[in-house]
Design an enzyme around this catalytic site. Structure first.
Site, PDB file in Angstrom:
ATOM      1  N   LYS A  53      68.187 -58.308 -56.287  1.00  8.90           N
ATOM      2  CA  LYS A  53      68.113 -57.695 -54.953  1.00  8.90           C
ATOM      3  C   LYS A  53      67.518 -58.672 -53.952  1.00  8.90           C
ATOM      4  CE  LYS A  53      67.659 -52.945 -56.558  1.00  8.90           C
ATOM      5  NZ  LYS A  53      66.731 -51.978 -57.130  1.00  8.90           N
ATOM      6  N   GLN A  97      61.389 -49.086 -57.113  1.00 10.05           N
ATOM      7  CA  GLN A  97      62.242 -49.171 -58.292  1.00 10.05           C
ATOM      8  C   GLN A  97      61.867 -48.084 -59.304  1.00 10.05           C
ATOM      9  OE1 GLN A  97      64.808 -51.336 -58.600  1.00 10.05           O
ATOM     10  NE2 GLN A  97      65.311 -50.691 -60.681  1.00 10.05           N
ATOM     11  N   ASP A 120      67.518 -46.057 -50.478  1.00 13.03           N
ATOM     12  CA  ASP A 120      68.078 -45.506 -51.710  1.00 13.03           C
ATOM     13  C   ASP A 120      68.750 -44.152 -51.465  1.00 13.03           C
ATOM     14  OD1 ASP A 120      67.950 -46.855 -54.164  1.00 13.03           O
ATOM     15  OD2 ASP A 120      65.797 -46.519 -54.359  1.00 13.03           O
TER      16      ASP A 120
HETATM   17  N1  GUN Z   1      66.609 -48.001 -61.044  1.00 15.01           N
HETATM   18  C1  GUN Z   1      67.888 -48.187 -61.460  1.00 15.01           C
HETATM   19  N2  GUN Z   1      68.743 -48.080 -60.437  1.00 15.01           N
HETATM   20  C2  GUN Z   1      68.008 -47.824 -59.335  1.00 15.01           C
HETATM   21  C3  GUN Z   1      68.326 -47.627 -57.970  1.00 15.01           C
HETATM   22  O1  GUN Z   1      69.483 -47.649 -57.551  1.00 15.01           O
HETATM   23  N3  GUN Z   1      67.280 -47.393 -57.147  1.00 15.01           N
HETATM   24  C4  GUN Z   1      65.999 -47.351 -57.587  1.00 15.01           C
HETATM   25  N4  GUN Z   1      65.039 -47.104 -56.706  1.00 15.01           N
HETATM   26  N5  GUN Z   1      65.664 -47.530 -58.853  1.00 15.01           N
HETATM   27  C5  GUN Z   1      66.661 -47.764 -59.722  1.00 15.01           C
END
Ligand code: GUN
Length: 293
Positions: A53, A97, A120
């Site tokens: 990311k 996350q 998100d």
């Molecule tokens: N953990 C796995 N995929 C995601 C996601 O798309 N967003 C977040 N915040 N955590 C994750």
């Protein structure tokens, strides 16, 4: 054989377009979108996600801030950090996350994020916006899946779609996005009776159940488009491991009209859409139009 929908290539094109848009937002308005990612603990898969990311954000011209916290971090500390970021005008997107350590109430943490910075799309306000057709933030994986479907089909109006899996992160928002596009949508899940027949009725199948290779070729209507959201690591007989989706790719590709592979399908689109949401949030916060791509 089905057409392969190449998510890796599509995501690269989307990032290239965004790089241009972000450069023009900077040139015209002196705005640089900022994304803050919070990682609590040392989950290896999460560490890999967070690293990519950050790297891809920077490549697109987004400022990326990472907060790596010990797995003993208190909920109070995390809530205070979110509050600071909510009030920081340089931060347009906040992503915490998941999964979080067990002693932290994830719902409480997600609800603490300013909905306008919730890239998100997990905040209840954004969940509600999506189901009422409001201008919220849309969860990244369903958004990326929809972009690929629209790129392949154009208008989706009147198509029948089945979403397999009713999670808050993928299944439910995917259902709402397809409904918004005037598809006739069915939500199938672990308790659905005759699930094979339900799936076989659909022009579009989105599989997001987390069960390796559940959806077989003979579940699929000939010519249907299959979006496989699953990422499962399975153990092979020789002891090696392999990444597979929620669709049995080998049999499905013989029946489907188009299909996303795993890896290289939906996965790369999720991160690209996170950056997209951050760019959109930065424009909204500053009241500027999103430049044309
Ligand atoms: N953990 C796995 N995929 C995601 C996601 O798309 N967003 C977040 N915040 N955590 C994750």
């Amino acid at each position: 054989m089905a057409h392969l929908i190449d998510g890796k290539q599509f995501a690269a094109k989307l990032r290239e377009k965004m790089t241009g848009q972000i450069a023009s937002i900077k040139a015209d308005h002196n705005i640089v979108p900022g994304l803050a990612v919070v990682l609590v603990g040392e989950d290896p898969a999460s560490q890999v996600y967070v690293r990519s990311k950050g790297k891809q954000a920077k490549e697109c011209g987004i400022t990326s801030i990472e907060h790596k916290l010990e797995d003993t971090t208190s909920q109070e500390f995390l809530l205070n950090l979110i509050n600071e970021m909510n009030n920081d005008p340089a931060i347009n997107g906040i992503l915490v996350q998941l999964p979080l350590p067990k002693h932290i109430d994830s719902a409480k943490v997600l609800e603490a994020i300013d909905p306008a910075k919730d890239v998100d799309g997990f905040h209840p306000i954004n969940v509600g916006m999506l189901s009422t057709g409001g201008k919220g933030m849309v969860p990244c994986t369903p958004l990326g899946s929809l972009m690929m479907l629209q790129d392949y089909h154009g208008d989706l109006t009147g198509m029948t779609a089945v979403v397999v899996g009713r999670s808050n992160i993928v299944g439910k928002p995917m259902f709402n996005l397809l409904l918004q596009q005037s598809c006739t949508v069915t939500m199938a899940h672990s308790r659905t009776k005759n699930i094979e027949d339900v799936v076989r009725a659909a022009d579009i199948v989105v599989a997001a159940v987390g069960v390796p290779e559940l959806v077989k070729g003979d579940w699929i209507k000939p010519g249907a488009t299959v979006i496989d959201v699953g990422i499962n690591r399975i153990q092979l007989e020789d002891g090696k491991t392999k990444l597979v989706g929620d669709v049995h790719f080998e049999s499905a590709q013989k029946v489907a009209g188009a299909i996303t592979p795993v890896p290289g399908g939906v996965g790369p689109m999720t991160i690209a859409c996170l950056l997209y949401n951050t760019m959109v949030a930065a424009c909204r916060h500053n009241n500027v139009e999103l430049p044309a791509a």
